[in-house]
Design an enzyme around this catalytic site. Structure first.
Site, PDB file in Angstrom:
ATOM      1  N   ASP A 219      -7.384  -1.849   0.179  1.00 18.75           N
ATOM      2  CA  ASP A 219      -6.416  -2.789   0.752  1.00 18.75           C
ATOM      3  C   ASP A 219      -7.208  -4.054   1.061  1.00 18.75           C
ATOM      4  O   ASP A 219      -8.151  -4.023   1.851  1.00 18.75           O
ATOM      5  CB  ASP A 219      -5.846  -2.184   2.040  1.00 18.75           C
TER       6      ASP A 219
ATOM      7  N   ASP B  58      -3.094   3.568   7.846  1.00 15.11           N
ATOM      8  CA  ASP B  58      -1.929   3.885   6.992  1.00 15.11           C
ATOM      9  C   ASP B  58      -1.566   5.357   7.057  1.00 15.11           C
ATOM     10  O   ASP B  58      -1.174   5.950   6.051  1.00 15.11           O
ATOM     11  CB  ASP B  58      -2.220   3.470   5.543  1.00 15.11           C
TER      12      ASP B  58
ATOM     13  N   GLU C 192      -2.106  -5.079  -1.635  1.00 13.76           N
ATOM     14  CA  GLU C 192      -1.700  -6.011  -0.589  1.00 13.76           C
ATOM     15  C   GLU C 192      -2.104  -7.464  -0.827  1.00 13.76           C
ATOM     16  O   GLU C 192      -2.193  -8.246   0.119  1.00 13.76           O
ATOM     17  CB  GLU C 192      -2.154  -5.521   0.808  1.00 13.76           C
TER      18      GLU C 192
ATOM     19  N   ASP D 224      -6.755  -6.346   2.910  1.00 12.98           N
ATOM     20  CA  ASP D 224      -6.847  -6.732   4.333  1.00 12.98           C
ATOM     21  C   ASP D 224      -7.995  -6.011   5.043  1.00 12.98           C
ATOM     22  O   ASP D 224      -8.258  -6.250   6.222  1.00 12.98           O
ATOM     23  CB  ASP D 224      -5.515  -6.579   5.084  1.00 12.98           C
TER      24      ASP D 224
ATOM     25  N   ASP E 268      -9.709  -0.412   4.403  1.00 10.88           N
ATOM     26  CA  ASP E 268      -8.511  -0.973   5.024  1.00 10.88           C
ATOM     27  C   ASP E 268      -8.821  -1.358   6.473  1.00 10.88           C
ATOM     28  O   ASP E 268      -9.657  -0.713   7.113  1.00 10.88           O
ATOM     29  CB  ASP E 268      -7.406   0.100   5.011  1.00 10.88           C
TER      30      ASP E 268
ATOM     31  N   HIS F  84       0.786  -1.232   0.000  1.00 12.11           N
ATOM     32  CA  HIS F  84       0.000   0.000   0.000  1.00 12.11           C
ATOM     33  C   HIS F  84       0.821   1.285   0.000  1.00 12.11           C
ATOM     34  O   HIS F  84       0.259   2.368  -0.164  1.00 12.11           O
ATOM     35  CB  HIS F  84      -0.974   0.004   1.192  1.00 12.11           C
TER      36      HIS F  84
ATOM     37  N   HIS G 299      -6.471  -0.928   8.470  1.00  9.53           N
ATOM     38  CA  HIS G 299      -5.511   0.035   9.026  1.00  9.53           C
ATOM     39  C   HIS G 299      -5.710   1.426   8.425  1.00  9.53           C
ATOM     40  O   HIS G 299      -6.225   1.555   7.317  1.00  9.53           O
ATOM     41  CB  HIS G 299      -4.086  -0.436   8.725  1.00  9.53           C
TER      42      HIS G 299
ATOM     43  N   HIS H  74       4.349   1.225   3.993  1.00 11.26           N
ATOM     44  CA  HIS H  74       2.942   0.914   3.664  1.00 11.26           C
ATOM     45  C   HIS H  74       2.005   1.330   4.796  1.00 11.26           C
ATOM     46  O   HIS H  74       0.798   1.358   4.606  1.00 11.26           O
ATOM     47  CB  HIS H  74       2.751  -0.554   3.268  1.00 11.26           C
TER      48      HIS H  74
HETATM   49  N1  LIG Z   1       0.066   0.544  11.656  1.00  4.69           N
HETATM   50  C1  LIG Z   1       0.909  -0.530  11.208  1.00  4.69           C
HETATM   51  C2  LIG Z   1       2.249  -0.004  10.744  1.00  4.69           C
HETATM   52  O1  LIG Z   1       3.139  -0.822  10.518  1.00  4.69           O
HETATM   53  O2  LIG Z   1       2.373   1.242  10.610  1.00  4.69           O
HETATM   54  C3  LIG Z   1       1.115  -1.506  12.356  1.00  4.69           C
HETATM   55  N2  LIG Z   1       0.349  -2.682  11.965  1.00  4.69           N
HETATM   56  C4  LIG Z   1       0.741  -3.950  12.516  1.00  4.69           C
HETATM   57  C5  LIG Z   1       0.625  -3.953  14.011  1.00  4.69           C
HETATM   58  C6  LIG Z   1       0.870  -5.360  14.514  1.00  4.69           C
HETATM   59  C7  LIG Z   1       0.746  -5.409  16.012  1.00  4.69           C
HETATM   60  C8  LIG Z   1      -0.607  -4.888  16.447  1.00  4.69           C
HETATM   61  C9  LIG Z   1      -0.854  -3.497  15.884  1.00  4.69           C
HETATM   62  N3  LIG Z   1      -0.678  -3.497  14.425  1.00  4.69           N
HETATM   63  C10 LIG Z   1       0.431  -2.770  10.508  1.00  4.69           C
HETATM   64  C11 LIG Z   1       0.169  -1.353  10.147  1.00  4.69           C
HETATM   65  C12 LIG Z   1       0.514  -1.029   8.703  1.00  4.69           C
HETATM   66  C13 LIG Z   1      -0.405  -1.769   7.736  1.00  4.69           C
HETATM   67  C14 LIG Z   1      -0.201  -1.314   6.326  1.00  4.69           C
HETATM   68  B1  LIG Z   1      -1.361  -1.781   5.296  1.00  4.69           B
HETATM   69  O3  LIG Z   1      -1.111  -1.211   4.022  1.00  4.69           O
HETATM   70  O4  LIG Z   1      -1.402  -3.207   5.238  1.00  4.69           O
HETATM   71  O5  LIG Z   1      -2.629  -1.290   5.758  1.00  4.69           O
HETATM   72 MN   LIG Z   2      -3.222  -0.454   3.656  1.00  7.34          MN
HETATM   73 MN   LIG Z   3      -4.114  -2.838   5.835  1.00 12.81          MN
END
Ligand SMILES: N[C@@]1(C(=O)O)CN(C[C@@H]2CCCCN2)C[C@@H]1CCC[B-](O)(O)O
Ligand SMILES: [Mn+2]
Ligand SMILES: [Mn+2]
Ligand SMILES: [Mn+2]
Length: 307
Positions: free
Chosen positions: A229, A125, A274, A231, A121, A98, A123, A138
């Site tokens: 996304d 992002d 994704e 997910d 999503d 993403h 998330h 992402h």
């Molecule tokens: N906010 C996140 C980041 O890494 O910044 C943290 N998160 C994973 C994390 C795992 C442990 C529990 C809380 N969440 C993934 C997310 C990005 C997703 C990107 B997408 O494009 O898949 O939406």
């Molecule tokens: Mn995403």
């Molecule tokens: Mn996501």
């Protein structure tokens, strides 16, 4: 009606191998034939070859990982999307992770400054270079795209090509259920509209999509960029994705979003992101790739069998 397919085999915005195979599998599974059968002429001159963009050295900038690689790739994606849109074509970007939305959304706003962004999503992002814990880009694209002061502290020179044009009141989320605390702060601070799975349960997807459109497109006169996304869907529907989160959109809810947004006649740019066809068993991969293809197709529906 022409749809320009932007095939983006790219995984640099996150750590898992395989998400760069997503676009390749969606095309292999016959997405182009499906769109042609639906009456579209399809412009696709092969997947982008982003490996050429990969710098020899790409040390972290602060916490951000592969910043130069992501920046170069997304700049090329922005140009590709913009050129399709300037020819009046629907842009359909197949990811890839993403972080590619840094490019797709930039490209859309370059062609349609008055556009609005609907982000599907689990998330948000919207992490900033300071707030991100993972350093995976992402998880950050939206913060780079937002045209607000004081969100991103120091300018990251690699991304100086990116002109933030996204106003907070032109962004709306559907499907949120895993938002980091700093992201919640940002959503609140800028009053960004977010329909989480709680709202989907409470109001039903029909009402949620209507409220989302009312929030960012009240007169239904603005071009729409849909960034999907996979997910955002429940992991039982789209299992083969990098950051799955339980309690997501059903198969029908996900497809309803595409149908309802298509029905506005305002959709100009779609991302299907994704899809990682290497993470799970064959059946799960098949399900995830075919869901990516069907989401894309329902965005492109031309003949509706109206009740
Ligand atoms: N906010 C996140 C980041 O890494 O910044 C943290 N998160 C994973 C994390 C795992 C442990 C529990 C809380 N969440 C993934 C997310 C990005 C997703 C990107 B997408 O494009 O898949 O939406
Ligand atoms: Mn995403
Ligand atoms: Mn996501
Ligand atoms: Mn085109």
């Amino acid at each position: 009606k022409t749809v320009g397919i932007v095939g983006c085999p790219f995984s640099g915005g996150q750590p898992k191998e395989g998400v760069d195979e997503g676009p390749i599998k969606m095309i292999e599974y016959g997405l182009i034939d499906q769109l042609v059968e639906m009456g579209w002429s399809v412009e696709f001159d092969g997947h982008h070859k982003f490996t050429e963009f990969r710098p020899a050295e790409d040390p972290n900038i602060g916490k951000l990982k592969k910043p130069r690689y992501v920046s170069r790739v997304t700049k090329a994606v922005a140009e590709s999307v913009e050129s399709h849109l300037k020819k009046g074509h629907l842009a359909l970007t197949l990811g890839g992770d993403h972080s590619l939305a840094l490019g797709t959304v930039s490209g859309t706003f370059a062609a349609y400054p008055d556009a609005c962004l609907i982000w599907i999503d689990a998330h948000a992002d919207i992490n900033t270079p300071e707030s991100t814990e993972s350093g995976n880009l992402h998880g950050c694209p939206v913060s780079f795209l937002l045209a607000v002061d004081g969100l991103i502290n120091e300018e990251i020179t690699e991304f100086s090509w990116l002109k933030p044009r996204l106003r907070p009141d032109r962004l709306v989320y559907i499907g949120l259920r895993d938002v980091d605390p700093p992201e919640k702060e940002i959503l609140k601070k800028y009053g960004i509209k977010a329909f989480s799975m709680y709202h989907v349960d409470k109001y039903g997807i029909g009402k949620v999509v209507e409220m989302a459109l009312d929030a960012v497109n009240p007169d239904r006169d603005r071009p729409i960029h849909l960034s999907f996304d996979v997910d955002g869907l429940d992991p039982t529907v789209a299992p083969s994705t990098g950051t799955p989160v339980r309690g997501g959109l059903t198969f029908r809810e996900g497809h309803y979003i595409c149908e309802a947004i298509n029905e506005t006649g305002l959709l100009v740019s779609v991302d299907i992101m994704e899809v990682n066809p290497t993470l799970e068993d064959e059946v799960s991969v098949f399900e995830t790739v075919t869901v990516g293809c069907s989401l894309a197709s329902l965005c492109c529906e031309t003949i509706r069998c109206d009740a």
